[in-house]
Design a protein around this motif. Sequence first.
Motif, PDB file in Angstrom:
ATOM      1  N   LYS A 212       0.855  -1.296   0.086  1.00 20.33           N
ATOM      2  CA  LYS A 212       0.225   0.136  -0.094  1.00 20.33           C
ATOM      3  C   LYS A 212       0.849   1.229   0.094  1.00 20.33           C
ATOM      4  O   LYS A 212       0.438   2.292  -0.532  1.00 20.33           O
ATOM      5  CB  LYS A 212      -0.728  -0.100   1.065  1.00 20.33           C
ATOM      6  CG  LYS A 212      -2.104  -0.982   1.181  1.00 20.33           C
ATOM      7  CD  LYS A 212      -2.923  -0.679   2.245  1.00 20.33           C
ATOM      8  CE  LYS A 212      -4.195  -1.606   1.895  1.00 20.33           C
ATOM      9  NZ  LYS A 212      -5.115  -1.601   2.960  1.00 20.33           N
ATOM     10  N   ARG A 213       1.900   1.287   0.466  1.00 16.42           N
ATOM     11  CA  ARG A 213       2.609   2.481   0.808  1.00 16.42           C
ATOM     12  C   ARG A 213       3.013   3.243  -0.773  1.00 16.42           C
ATOM     13  O   ARG A 213       2.806   4.285  -0.746  1.00 16.42           O
ATOM     14  CB  ARG A 213       3.862   2.366   1.622  1.00 16.42           C
ATOM     15  CG  ARG A 213       4.800   3.721   1.899  1.00 16.42           C
ATOM     16  CD  ARG A 213       5.904   3.347   2.568  1.00 16.42           C
ATOM     17  NE  ARG A 213       6.960   2.595   1.919  1.00 16.42           N
ATOM     18  CZ  ARG A 213       8.258   2.739   2.083  1.00 16.42           C
ATOM     19  NH1 ARG A 213       8.829   3.434   3.301  1.00 16.42           N
ATOM     20  NH2 ARG A 213       9.320   2.142   1.182  1.00 16.42           N
ATOM     21  N   ASP A 214       3.716   2.361  -1.563  1.00 14.57           N
ATOM     22  CA  ASP A 214       3.950   2.892  -2.815  1.00 14.57           C
ATOM     23  C   ASP A 214       2.978   2.241  -3.972  1.00 14.57           C
ATOM     24  O   ASP A 214       3.411   2.735  -5.082  1.00 14.57           O
ATOM     25  CB  ASP A 214       5.303   2.505  -2.990  1.00 14.57           C
ATOM     26  CG  ASP A 214       6.186   3.205  -1.953  1.00 14.57           C
ATOM     27  OD1 ASP A 214       5.975   4.180  -1.441  1.00 14.57           O
ATOM     28  OD2 ASP A 214       7.380   2.667  -1.850  1.00 14.57           O
ATOM     29  N   GLY A 215       2.233   1.420  -3.644  1.00 18.91           N
ATOM     30  CA  GLY A 215       1.175   0.984  -4.669  1.00 18.91           C
ATOM     31  C   GLY A 215       1.969  -0.215  -5.440  1.00 18.91           C
ATOM     32  O   GLY A 215       1.750  -0.365  -6.723  1.00 18.91           O
ATOM     33  N   VAL A 216       2.997  -0.708  -5.150  1.00 18.65           N
ATOM     34  CA  VAL A 216       3.765  -1.922  -5.726  1.00 18.65           C
ATOM     35  C   VAL A 216       2.761  -3.001  -5.964  1.00 18.65           C
ATOM     36  O   VAL A 216       2.278  -3.407  -4.857  1.00 18.65           O
ATOM     37  CB  VAL A 216       5.045  -2.177  -4.912  1.00 18.65           C
ATOM     38  CG1 VAL A 216       5.617  -3.173  -5.714  1.00 18.65           C
ATOM     39  CG2 VAL A 216       6.082  -0.866  -5.183  1.00 18.65           C
ATOM     40  N   ILE A 217       2.849  -3.687  -7.051  1.00 19.90           N
ATOM     41  CA  ILE A 217       1.981  -4.866  -7.259  1.00 19.90           C
ATOM     42  C   ILE A 217       2.963  -5.798  -7.652  1.00 19.90           C
ATOM     43  O   ILE A 217       3.901  -6.116  -8.488  1.00 19.90           O
ATOM     44  CB  ILE A 217       1.017  -4.790  -8.520  1.00 19.90           C
ATOM     45  CG1 ILE A 217       0.099  -3.444  -7.965  1.00 19.90           C
ATOM     46  CG2 ILE A 217       0.399  -5.855  -8.738  1.00 19.90           C
ATOM     47  CD1 ILE A 217      -0.945  -3.325  -9.442  1.00 19.90           C
ATOM     48  N   LEU A 218       2.540  -6.979  -6.823  1.00 22.46           N
ATOM     49  CA  LEU A 218       3.541  -8.144  -7.062  1.00 22.46           C
ATOM     50  C   LEU A 218       2.571  -9.372  -7.555  1.00 22.46           C
ATOM     51  O   LEU A 218       1.514  -9.639  -6.934  1.00 22.46           O
ATOM     52  CB  LEU A 218       4.173  -8.458  -5.550  1.00 22.46           C
ATOM     53  CG  LEU A 218       4.976  -7.534  -5.019  1.00 22.46           C
ATOM     54  CD1 LEU A 218       5.503  -8.143  -3.708  1.00 22.46           C
ATOM     55  CD2 LEU A 218       6.111  -6.989  -5.567  1.00 22.46           C
ATOM     56  N   ASP A 219       3.233 -10.286  -8.488  1.00 28.22           N
ATOM     57  CA  ASP A 219       2.365 -11.300  -8.953  1.00 28.22           C
ATOM     58  C   ASP A 219       3.298 -12.479  -8.870  1.00 28.22           C
ATOM     59  O   ASP A 219       4.372 -12.693  -9.035  1.00 28.22           O
ATOM     60  CB  ASP A 219       2.574 -11.072 -10.608  1.00 28.22           C
ATOM     61  CG  ASP A 219       1.731 -12.199 -11.096  1.00 28.22           C
ATOM     62  OD1 ASP A 219       0.291 -12.241 -11.165  1.00 28.22           O
ATOM     63  OD2 ASP A 219       2.241 -13.023 -11.821  1.00 28.22           O
ATOM     64  N   LEU A 220       2.619 -13.491  -8.260  1.00 28.63           N
ATOM     65  CA  LEU A 220       3.231 -14.797  -7.894  1.00 28.63           C
ATOM     66  C   LEU A 220       2.655 -15.938  -8.805  1.00 28.63           C
ATOM     67  O   LEU A 220       1.511 -16.239  -9.051  1.00 28.63           O
ATOM     68  CB  LEU A 220       2.626 -14.890  -6.489  1.00 28.63           C
ATOM     69  CG  LEU A 220       3.204 -16.526  -5.944  1.00 28.63           C
ATOM     70  CD1 LEU A 220       4.786 -16.548  -5.949  1.00 28.63           C
ATOM     71  CD2 LEU A 220       2.611 -16.624  -4.607  1.00 28.63           C
ATOM     72  N   MET A 243       9.526 -21.016  -8.658  1.00 25.94           N
ATOM     73  CA  MET A 243       8.507 -19.902  -8.048  1.00 25.94           C
ATOM     74  C   MET A 243       9.043 -18.649  -8.670  1.00 25.94           C
ATOM     75  O   MET A 243      10.124 -18.330  -8.591  1.00 25.94           O
ATOM     76  CB  MET A 243       8.490 -20.142  -6.613  1.00 25.94           C
ATOM     77  CG  MET A 243       7.627 -18.871  -5.990  1.00 25.94           C
ATOM     78  SD  MET A 243       7.681 -18.607  -4.269  1.00 25.94           S
ATOM     79  CE  MET A 243       6.494 -20.137  -3.768  1.00 25.94           C
ATOM     80  N   ILE A 244       8.130 -17.954  -9.276  1.00 26.75           N
ATOM     81  CA  ILE A 244       8.450 -16.917  -9.889  1.00 26.75           C
ATOM     82  C   ILE A 244       7.541 -15.704  -9.117  1.00 26.75           C
ATOM     83  O   ILE A 244       6.489 -15.871  -9.334  1.00 26.75           O
ATOM     84  CB  ILE A 244       8.404 -16.793 -11.358  1.00 26.75           C
ATOM     85  CG1 ILE A 244       9.341 -17.626 -12.057  1.00 26.75           C
ATOM     86  CG2 ILE A 244       8.700 -15.474 -11.840  1.00 26.75           C
ATOM     87  CD1 ILE A 244       9.027 -17.896 -13.505  1.00 26.75           C
ATOM     88  N   MET A 245       8.296 -14.586  -8.627  1.00 27.97           N
ATOM     89  CA  MET A 245       7.570 -13.495  -8.258  1.00 27.97           C
ATOM     90  C   MET A 245       7.914 -12.331  -8.758  1.00 27.97           C
ATOM     91  O   MET A 245       9.198 -11.815  -9.007  1.00 27.97           O
ATOM     92  CB  MET A 245       7.476 -13.203  -6.697  1.00 27.97           C
ATOM     93  CG  MET A 245       6.845 -11.899  -6.080  1.00 27.97           C
ATOM     94  SD  MET A 245       6.693 -11.942  -4.166  1.00 27.97           S
ATOM     95  CE  MET A 245       5.322 -13.148  -3.926  1.00 27.97           C
ATOM     96  N   THR A 246       6.954 -11.456  -9.656  1.00 33.89           N
ATOM     97  CA  THR A 246       7.427 -10.431 -10.299  1.00 33.89           C
ATOM     98  C   THR A 246       7.059  -8.980  -9.675  1.00 33.89           C
ATOM     99  O   THR A 246       5.846  -8.956  -9.403  1.00 33.89           O
ATOM    100  CB  THR A 246       7.059 -10.560 -11.838  1.00 33.89           C
ATOM    101  OG1 THR A 246       7.409 -11.859 -12.383  1.00 33.89           O
ATOM    102  CG2 THR A 246       7.310  -9.343 -12.802  1.00 33.89           C
TER     103      THR A 246
END
Length: 454
Positions: A212-220, A243-246
């Motif tokens: 939430k702080r910077d609105g960063v979106i992580l995809d797993l 496992m890939i997290m982008t």
Amino acid sequence: MGSPSKKNESKGFFSAMSSIFTNAMHRSVNGLLGYEGVEVINPDGGKEDAEEEAERGRWKQEERDGYWKMMQKYIGSDVTSMVTLPVIIFEPMTMLQKMAELMEYSYLLDQADESEDPYMRLVYATSWAISVYFAYQRTWKPFNPILGETYEMTNHGGITFLAEQVSHHPPMSAGHAENEHFTYDVTSKLKTKFLGNSVDVYPVGRTRVTLKRDGVILDLVPPPTKVNNLIFGRTWIDSPGEMIMTNLTTGDKAVLYFQPCGWFGAGRYEVDGYIYNSSEEPKILMTGKWNESMSYQQCDSEGEPLPNTELKEVWHVADVPKNDKFQYTYFAHKINSFDTAPRKLLASDSRLRPDRYALEMGDLSKSGAEKSSLEERQRAEKRTREEKGHKFVPRWFDLTEEVTPTPWGDLEIYQYNGKYIEHRAAADNLGSIDDGDVKSIEFNPWQYGNLATE
């Protein structure tokens, strides 16, 4: 972007996956005892130990033989929802509750949100994604949710968690969780392939975390899982693959390799890999075991540890109960309890399922009867709905027009619609109820969205 190739003998860094896969195949027993299609693998031994392993497990011989005859016809099939299974192989938890187990170490996502280092964000976030595998190694099967079934969890890390069964064929669940640091959204659709004495499980889902702080979106994208020795031998679980997290905001990426189990357990549980920047240059190496802990260390562009740096632990498994019947963690017991329930519980909540509760109380006969009754009610509800030309519409999640590709097939995306916040605010204004009141509520996933005590 290649697989890490360096190996530190003392740490077991980045063991060669291909050789371990070969070992696993050679130490299995095929066609055991004249049963075509049987493959038994002893995770702690070699080929010679596999025949002895086949006689172990939770099944009595007559039950095992009868179940094998019934299941043979499904070899090669997706058995996610097409087989009625005996409760002897179940644990007193549903798939919706199991989804919530990912929240046990949610403090790692809090730390990811608080971190100003973009690579350390991925260290914390991937450690969170890995942490649930300790719980996922349990060999008991959770109950399939009834269409419209829900699970709510509060009172943990400031999190509100909600999951709903949004489709029956194919089985699909949607979930949403959030606190002051992050939101978590998942659409889950498992795909399986039954192989006789094992089943491959492919996670055809999409998991997104927003810091939430910077609105960063992580995809797993998690690795597939294989459940070994379903009928013959002691059941055990392995998740070989990557496992890939982008970070969809910056392009940075984590690629971690879950090593497959080799001879005499070699490589089992090990996870190794790197955090890469958007130019695919390694910045941080990660190593550990998914059933123990994960550590990290800064590295150079060749993936070698930087001078004057050391491995630092970022996560380790919490203490667990000893000799627990279902191999539950303390958190798993909390998930099943009303300690994590909101003040007003939906009648569709998994905790209220009579088959789940009967199994928790140790009454397998009643659990089996209740399970059959619920499944028949679900079929009857479907017939009635189709006769009236009605279409099931989830209450808390909306089907979007988005279809996203996954390594195992396309996935329709369900999106949290925000109505739960309004519902929960209204429910909290009605006052609280004690455990006795909650347990007297009749489980009713067909009472879409009505407050349980109204």
